[in-house]
Design a protein around this motif. Structure first.
Motif, PDB file in Angstrom:
ATOM      1  N   TRP A 152       0.844  -1.180   0.000  1.00  0.00           N
ATOM      2  CA  TRP A 152       0.000   0.000   0.000  1.00  0.00           C
ATOM      3  C   TRP A 152       0.888   1.241   0.000  1.00  0.00           C
ATOM      4  N   LEU A 153       0.282   2.407  -0.110  1.00  0.00           N
ATOM      5  CA  LEU A 153       1.063   3.635  -0.145  1.00  0.00           C
ATOM      6  C   LEU A 153       0.358   4.732   0.622  1.00  0.00           C
ATOM      7  N   GLU A 154       1.153   5.732   1.005  1.00  0.00           N
ATOM      8  CA  GLU A 154       0.658   6.985   1.576  1.00  0.00           C
ATOM      9  C   GLU A 154       1.321   8.111   0.796  1.00  0.00           C
ATOM     10  N   SER A 155       0.516   8.974   0.211  1.00  0.00           N
ATOM     11  CA  SER A 155       1.093  10.009  -0.646  1.00  0.00           C
ATOM     12  C   SER A 155       0.102  11.144  -0.835  1.00  0.00           C
ATOM     13  N   ALA A 156       0.648  12.307  -1.126  1.00  0.00           N
ATOM     14  CA  ALA A 156      -0.149  13.478  -1.471  1.00  0.00           C
ATOM     15  C   ALA A 156       0.690  14.329  -2.426  1.00  0.00           C
ATOM     16  N   PRO A 157       0.071  15.015  -3.371  1.00  0.00           N
ATOM     17  CA  PRO A 157       0.831  15.835  -4.321  1.00  0.00           C
ATOM     18  C   PRO A 157       1.718  16.850  -3.613  1.00  0.00           C
ATOM     19  N   GLY A 158       2.991  16.886  -4.005  1.00  0.00           N
ATOM     20  CA  GLY A 158       3.940  17.838  -3.452  1.00  0.00           C
ATOM     21  C   GLY A 158       4.491  17.465  -2.096  1.00  0.00           C
ATOM     22  N   GLN A 159       4.042  16.351  -1.507  1.00  0.00           N
ATOM     23  CA  GLN A 159       4.496  15.962  -0.171  1.00  0.00           C
ATOM     24  C   GLN A 159       5.238  14.629  -0.166  1.00  0.00           C
ATOM     25  N   GLY A 160       5.554  14.149  -1.335  1.00  0.00           N
ATOM     26  CA  GLY A 160       6.296  12.894  -1.407  1.00  0.00           C
ATOM     27  C   GLY A 160       5.398  11.682  -1.251  1.00  0.00           C
ATOM     28  N   SER A 161       6.015  10.507  -1.300  1.00  0.00           N
ATOM     29  CA  SER A 161       5.278   9.248  -1.225  1.00  0.00           C
ATOM     30  C   SER A 161       6.020   8.279  -0.313  1.00  0.00           C
ATOM     31  N   THR A 162       5.257   7.397   0.299  1.00  0.00           N
ATOM     32  CA  THR A 162       5.822   6.297   1.070  1.00  0.00           C
ATOM     33  C   THR A 162       5.116   5.017   0.642  1.00  0.00           C
TER      34      THR A 162
END
Length: 626
Positions: free
Chosen positions: A444-454
């Motif tokens: 799965w992932l956690e991400s938001a535009p301009g805030q990077g991704s994990t």
């Protein structure tokens, strides 16, 4: 669908029939119990005893009246004693009559009430008339008149008791007769329902026999189609293996000779062109690998290993692959391994490394400034299992929340502009997710535009020797620590290498690399020629292609192992363009020591030869993997 509906209707009808049978049986049992209860009540109540008690009371009443009449006419002591005796017997019969539980049927009858009332109010108190020293004849005459007046009532009570008992017995007989009729009717209905059920079961059996025959025909048809599907899958697997070999063989020449050319003196423009060719070839190789991996996953031919995983080495190698590109972009690359990481987790290091490599490359590719960090921690550790969670975090462009659900779909990226700007097939994350799920984990992932991704993935792994390392500080590494240390050719001892390769381009490439590294090389074009050359002298190493005319590399390896002198073991390294897991397994089963998939980098071959030279100097046998 028709058969299914027919079966549903049959079972519904059978359920109704069985329910009816159950209701009929329950009703039959109910009436049977009622009949038994009636018989039990008759036995318990003993109506005949009630009539006997009334009859005995009437008889003793008459005897007492006659004794009283005689005592009045002849008041002698004997007669008076006879009156007292008859009085006692009468009173005892009265008490028996009143205390009998069956007398309740007469409670509401006026005759019974009249007799009992007069007996209690007149007769019982009269005992003193003859028990005194002088009998009171006058009062005894009054009692006699009372008894004469009670005579018809006592006689009527006896007749009433007989009538009531007869009526009760008649009603009970009628009720038992009705109950018997109901039991007979219900038994008949149950028999009819049983016959209907038997007929239904017979019809159902015949229907099932027809369905079974149709199912057998369908099974036979499915077996034939399954055989065709298996043959199709086998052909698909062979096609994949063939395509892998045919595509990787020229790619090996392109990448290999490009790197050889880059090791020579070139004009700046020429070097730029060659580096462009190298990058293009490597990008093409990545696409080829992704398509082949995706095809293997889709066809179900992907195989997984279960061996101990060295997480520190695995993460170190993965970040080594992106360290140079990250340094070119000015990114900080780091990793952190939590303490208490079990050393005996069993998994497939190759596939785990493939997933981690893809996530790290994506993180670097989509990050222009900032950092890329890898974190590994063990969760839910017990004596037999543990869950390992890996997180790859970046400070890149990020992914919009509405794209999270589709980012793992095949041929999908965040948007079309991403493909145009960064390239790629959109299969990387799909393959990663399928591989993780194939190993029993999730991604799965956690991400938001301009805030990077994990990007996260967790794997439930079995443990081997159940050994937990002693507590230690978490392991942290930076990109500078992960950069590979170049190997100098001058440090290597010269090896006698037998190169077995049927493709002229690959033969020329491998010979050029080995010669540049200072090794002595003899070439053979097939397995038979390799056997002849192998017998001429001792060799330090054999680089053996797999697919060759005349004799394959696998057969040649088996013959070499049979010909080797006792105590002699020549390292044989497979070099093949086959990328299937079955190719690797076949190489190791044939007696080869290691496996290098084409196209291989000169650095990989150089590292392998360095290890060979070191082991030769130390007098050790070849072990490990390239």
């Amino acid at each position: 669908m028709t058969t299914r509906r027919s079966g549903q209707r049959y079972f519904l009808w059978l359920a109704v029939l069985m329910s009816s049978m159950a209701l009929v049986l329950a009703a039959s049992l109910f009436y049977d119990l009622q009949q038994r209860q009636s018989i039990r009540q008759t036995m318990e109540r003993r109506y005949d005893s009630m009539t006997a008690l009334v009859f005995q009371f009437e008889r003793e009443f008459l005897r007492f009246r006659r004794a009283l009449e005689t005592a009045i006419e002849q008041p002698s002591p004997g007669k008076i004693e006879d009156v007292a005796l008859r009085y006692d017997i009468l009173i005892s019969r009265l008490n028996l009559l009143c205390e009998s539980p069956n007398i309740s049927v007469l409670d509401d009858r006026p005759e019974f009430k009249l007799v009992i009332t007069q007996m209690k109010s007149v007769v019982i108190p009269a005992e003193s008339l003859w028990t005194s020293s002088t009998p009171r004849i006058k009062e005894m005459n009054a009692l006699l008149r009372t008894l004469n007046n009670m005579g018809p009532a006592v006689q009527s009570l006896s007749l009433t008791a007989n009538s009531e008992v007869a009526h009760l017995l008649e009603n009970q007989s009628k009720a038992m007769l009705r109950q018997s009729d109901m039991v007979i009717g219900l038994s008949s209905a149950l028999l009819i329902l049983l016959l209907m059920a038997a007929v239904a079961l017979l019809l159902r059996q015949r229907s099932q026999e027809r369905e079974h025959a149709a199912m057998q025909a369908l099974t036979e048809d499915l077996r034939e189609k399954s055989a065709l599907a298996d043959a199709s899958n086998k052909a698909k697997g062979e096609f994949l293996a063939s395509m892998s070999h045919e595509i990787r063989t020229p790619m090996n020449g392109i990448i290999g000779f490009t790197e050889l050319a880059l090791d020579t003196r070139l004009e700046p423009a020429q070097r730029s062109h060659m580096e462009t060719v190298k990058r293009s070839a490597q990008s093409l190789l990545v696409i080829i690998n992704e398509i082949l991996d995706f095809s293997k996953i889709e066809s179900g031919t992907m195989e997984l290993e279960s061996i101990p995983v060295d997480w520190q080495t695995l993460v170190h190698h993965s970040l080594q692959g992106v360290a140079f590109e990250a340094s070119q972009k000015g990114l900080t690359v780091s990793c952190k391994l939590a303490n208490q990481m079990p050393l005996d987790c069993l998994g497939d290091p190759g596939r785990i490394s493939q997933v981690l490599n893809n996530l790290c490359h994506n993180a670097v590719k989509f990050t222009d400034r900032g950092f890329v960090a890898v974190k590994v921690q063990a969760r839910h550790v017990d004596a037999r299992t543990c869950e390992v969670r890996v997180a790859v975090q970046d400070s890149g462009i990020g992914i919009a929340p509405e794209k999270h659900a589709t980012i793992f779909n095949a041929f999908s990226q965040a948007d079309a502009s991403t493909t145009r700007q960064f390239g790629g097939t959109g299969l990387g994350l799909t393959i990663c997710k399928r591989l993780v799920e194939g190993m029993g984990g999730r991604m799965w992932l956690e991400s938001a535009p301009g805030q990077g991704s994990t990007f996260y993935f967790s794997l439930p792994l079995q443990r081997g020797s159940h050994h937990t390392p002693p507590p230690a500080a978490p392991v942290s590494m930076l990109a500078e620590e992960m950069k590979p240390v170049p190997t100098r050719v001058g440090q290597q001892a010269s090896l006698q290498v037998l190169l077995v390769e049927d493709n002229p381009i690959n033969q020329l490439l491998a010979k050029a690399i080995l010669t540049n590294l200072g090794h002595q090389v003899e070439t053979a074009r097939d397995g038979r020629e390799a056997l002849d050359l192998f017998a001429t002298r001792p060799w330090d190493m054999v680089l053996m292609d797999i697919h060759m005319p005349v004799m394959s590399g696998l057969d040649a390896t088996r013959h070499i192992r049979q010909q080797e002198a006792p105590g002699r073991h020549t390292p044989i390294i497979a070099t093949t363009a086959g990328a299937m897991e079955a190719d690797r397994a076949a190489c190791l089963a044939a007696g080869m020591d290691d496996y290098i998939a084409k196209p291989y980098k000169p650095q990989v071959l150089q590292d392998l030869l360095t290890r060979m030279a070191q082991q030769r100097a130390d007098g050790k046998a070849l072990t490990g993997k390239a």
